[in-house]
Motif scaffolding. Structure first.
Motif, PDB file in Angstrom:
ATOM      1  N   ASN A 214     -17.658  -2.842 -27.364  1.00  0.00           N
ATOM      2  CA  ASN A 214     -18.432  -4.079 -27.777  1.00  0.00           C
ATOM      3  C   ASN A 214     -18.856  -4.971 -26.410  1.00  0.00           C
ATOM      4  O   ASN A 214     -20.165  -5.445 -26.243  1.00  0.00           O
ATOM      5  N   ASN A 215     -18.265  -4.638 -25.242  1.00  0.00           N
ATOM      6  CA  ASN A 215     -18.747  -5.298 -23.918  1.00  0.00           C
ATOM      7  C   ASN A 215     -20.162  -4.358 -23.579  1.00  0.00           C
ATOM      8  O   ASN A 215     -21.101  -4.990 -23.153  1.00  0.00           O
TER       9      ASN A 215
ATOM     10  N   ALA B 156      -9.120  -3.834 -20.968  1.00  0.00           N
ATOM     11  CA  ALA B 156      -9.610  -3.814 -22.348  1.00  0.00           C
ATOM     12  C   ALA B 156      -9.620  -2.725 -22.886  1.00  0.00           C
ATOM     13  O   ALA B 156      -9.392  -1.573 -22.606  1.00  0.00           O
TER      14      ALA B 156
ATOM     15  N   GLU C  79     -12.848  -3.053 -27.297  1.00  0.00           N
ATOM     16  CA  GLU C  79     -13.422  -4.038 -26.593  1.00  0.00           C
ATOM     17  C   GLU C  79     -14.210  -3.811 -25.485  1.00  0.00           C
ATOM     18  O   GLU C  79     -15.513  -4.515 -25.373  1.00  0.00           O
ATOM     19  N   ARG C  80     -14.204  -2.498 -24.806  1.00  0.00           N
ATOM     20  CA  ARG C  80     -15.029  -1.991 -23.826  1.00  0.00           C
ATOM     21  C   ARG C  80     -16.413  -1.658 -24.608  1.00  0.00           C
ATOM     22  O   ARG C  80     -17.249  -1.791 -24.013  1.00  0.00           O
TER      23      ARG C  80
END
Length: 166
Positions: A9-10, A2, A6-7
């Protein structure tokens, strides 16, 4: 794998809040001190259902050195292209200053802190702005008072502890 945004947001989705600390690199004494202080409150952040998270534009080969120097064991995002910094700025959440520095192909992210809740609420944000530091230094060298208010790292961390943990 990712992307850094993205990381981020995760991590945000998987906890009540993220406590993000941007640092320059393993060679920076200010950053080392900040990450040692983060390590001291790391278990408190986790106990409050948060995720401590460090972010750097320094290449990943130095991540072990900063962990060894500071004791920090939490999550990290290595982002040599400053994709997360760009995303946070675009979203109006945090304006991480990016400076030219040898060894950082896409620039070096300057120190910054972001505490953000899962719902997107920004609880706290702070970012060093080298141009403001220069203006203060230039004024003082000219015998004038500092132009901008500055923050010590001790006051920064004490204020964050109070805001987050009461």
């Amino acid at each position: 794998m990712a992307s850094p945004p993205e990381r981020f947001n995760n991590f945000l989705k998987s906890s009540d809040f993220v406590f993000v600390v941007y640092y320059r690199g393993h060679w920076c004494p200010f950053c080392t001190l900040s990450l040692k202080q983060l390590h001291e409150i790391e278990s408190n952040i986790v106990a409050a259902h948060g995720t401590p998270l460090i972010v750097t534009a320094e290449v990943e080969t130095h991540l072990g050195a900063i962990r060894s120097q500071t004791g920090y064991t939490g999550d990290a995002i290595v982002d040599p292209e400053n994709l997360l910094a760009s995303d946070l700025k675009r979203r109006g959440l945090l304006d991480v200053a990016i400076s030219d520095k040898a060894g950082y192909e896409h620039g070096m992210a300057q120190p910054a802190v972001l505490v953000m809740q899962k719902d997107g609420t920004v609880v706290y944000q702070w970012a060093i702005v080298p141009s403001l530091i220069w203006e203060n230094a230039q004024a003082q060298m000219g015998g004038k008072a500092a132009v901008h208010t500055t923050y010590s790292t001790l006051r920064l961390w004490q204020g964050l502890k109070l805001k987050i943990f009461g």
